[in-house]
Every structure is written in structure tokens, then in C-alpha cells.
Scaffold this active site. Sequence first.
Site, short mmCIF file in Angstrom:
data_model
loop_
_atom_site.label_atom_id
_atom_site.label_comp_id
_atom_site.label_asym_id
_atom_site.label_seq_id
_atom_site.Cartn_x
_atom_site.Cartn_y
_atom_site.Cartn_z
N PRO A 76 8.19 0.42 -66.90
CA PRO A 76 9.31 -0.35 -66.36
C PRO A 76 8.93 -1.79 -66.03
O PRO A 76 7.89 -2.06 -65.41
CB PRO A 76 9.69 0.43 -65.10
N CYS A 77 9.81 -2.70 -66.43
CA CYS A 77 9.46 -4.11 -66.40
C CYS A 77 10.22 -4.92 -65.35
O CYS A 77 9.95 -6.09 -65.18
CB CYS A 77 9.72 -4.72 -67.78
N GLN A 78 11.17 -4.29 -64.65
CA GLN A 78 12.01 -5.10 -63.76
C GLN A 78 11.19 -5.86 -62.71
O GLN A 78 11.52 -6.98 -62.34
CB GLN A 78 13.05 -4.22 -63.07
N PHE A 80 8.47 -7.24 -63.06
CA PHE A 80 7.71 -8.32 -63.65
C PHE A 80 8.60 -9.37 -64.32
O PHE A 80 8.11 -10.30 -64.93
CB PHE A 80 6.73 -7.77 -64.71
#
Length: 363
Positions: A76-78, A80
Amino acid sequence: MSKPKVISLFSGCGGLDLGFESRGYETVWANDFNEWAVKTFRRNFGDIIVQGNVEDINPYTDKSIPECDLILGGFPCQDFSVIWKQPGLNGKRGNLYKSFLRFIDAKKPKAFVAENVKGLLSANNKQAIQQIVKDFEDIEPGYILKVQLYNFAEYGVPQFRERVLIVGVRVDTGFEFFHPQPSYGPGFEKPYVTAGEALVGAEKAIYNNEKINIAKKTIEMLKLIPEGGNFASIPKDNPLYVHGMISHVYRRIKLDEPSKTIIAAGGGGTWGYHYPEPRALTNRERARLQSFPDDFIFEGSIAEVRRQIGNAVPPKGVELVADALMPLFTNEYQKVDLLSLREELRSMSIKDRLEHRRNRKTV
């Protein structure tokens, strides 16, 4: 030769998997938390995906998880993202990459590919990427990591989309991976694939092609916005003028270049908008801009499908990565000393590692 076996983590709808499967790989087990993404994955890849929290899965003891040659995943990238606040490793989801670590430690694949947003490179004052690289490299028997920032438009995707790809190779294989060079756009051998090219005939697509209802006011606003423009194109003295918004708002495609980044969610005006028609893009049009074929069918409501498409890795964008890794699994390569190369890379800053470009002599 049998196909290299892939375990897929944080799979979403399966964009990363589709790119690798198109180049001769086989996904044998997958996991994601989102119900509708799992249904989409299952429809397109078969009943090989397990829905659930990856933190509740133990890859060391769960005998239903097969062995593999390669692990893929976009953790999950949120936390970053450069669009919003960047809590990085301090965020609620920032440490989910440690579940990726557990799977690599348990399965010891020859290689892995992790995808994330550009913001990963700057999160926590650049400490996040340094910690993540160190953690991956320290997994026994040791891995060497090559980190690269991609603009997928330079790899044939009709969309400007920057993402970080981290490719790790087990050091005892002696296989040195090189990130493929871009070949599309100014200065390269091929022109960009444009949004206009991608959307040719899109109106004939059967699945996920519903028109999205938008307000009459929005239609009038779009009529004031030229090709490639956004909310800022509306004259300031016009009653429909809006301000203080991110550039995605009321962004219309420009037909002769790749689209701007397709995003997963957001408030009003962030769907991405057609040109010349004054309307929002359909999900099928958004999927085309992400390089999904029309026979890849998404499950769920219009909003759920939008989220899946916006979160996905463009399949076309990783095909050359899959090709570059394939010799590792066919044993068609000459071995190099990866231990010494790993130590050399470890002495570099992340910036220098991103710019590390050279061919090494084989031994």
C-alpha cells in the site's frame, strides 16, 4: 520449460500480474484485502487468490501457499504519496511492506518485484526507502536490490505515471538484473502512445463502459476548458471559476500525448475528463489509459472499479521488466559476483543507486 511460478501480494485487480503473465509467467497464489479487487482478480486469473489481511497470514506455516520463483507486489502506497501528506513508515499502512518481507523470507524466491509511488523516495526525509532497501537486502541468504523510478509513458503506456520499482535478486543466483531502458517519447526510438490512440474505438467496448452522470454545471465548466486543460483554464471573471484545487480537478485529456496520471479516488472533478466530449471518462476509457485490454473485466460498482483501475500497475509498463528477469528462470545467463556488487551499492546514496548505470563483466 515450465513457466516461472509467481506469488502475488497486495494484488489489487492484478495489473502487475497481467503484465508478467503476458510475458510467460504463471501466478499460482495471490492475496488482497479488498473484496471487489479480489472478485476482479478471480474473474480474470482464476480461483487462486485469498481474500484477507496479509498480516494475518503466516507464510512459514500455511501449507496452502505454494513455493514460487518470484514474488510480486505493490504494498500500500497511500502513506508514501506525494499528493497528500506523507507519514511514510510512521503511517498506519507504511509498515505493511514488512508482510512482503515475511513472504520473501519464508519462500526465498529467486527474485521479487515491489512497486510503489514516487513519494517513497522522499518519505521520512528519505529514510523510508533506505530502511526498506536495507531490510530487503538483509533477508538470508541475501538479496541485491536495484531501485528505479519509472515513467510508464516511456515504456509504452498512454499515461504519464511515475512509480518506483524495486527489483531484488537472490545473491546466490549470480544473476545481475538491469532495469530496462525506456524507448518511448522525445529522444527515444518510438513516439509516445497517446491518449487519443488509446481511446480509438473505446465506445464499442462492452464491459465497464457506463457513462458517469455529472451535473449540468460540470458540463458547462468542461465546455470552458480546452483540450489538456483543467479547472485553472476557466476565466477568473466567470461565475463558474473555481480555485484552490489540485491539478487533477476537471483535467481534460490531450489527444496527442499520454494522459495525466489516472488516480484511484477523490472528490468532485477528479475522474479525468474526455475531449472533445464534455463528460467524465468511462472506466473502460480509464482502463485503456492504464493499458488494460478490453477483455479484462472489472467487478463492482462504478466507484469500486474506478478505485481498482487507479490503484493498478499498468500491465504494459512492466512487460520489459518481466523480460529482463526471464533469463534468471531459464538459466540463460553468465554468473557475476553479486556479493561484491551488493557491497558497492550499499556504499551509495539512494540517489546514486537510482543513477547507477554500467555493464559489468561476467565471471
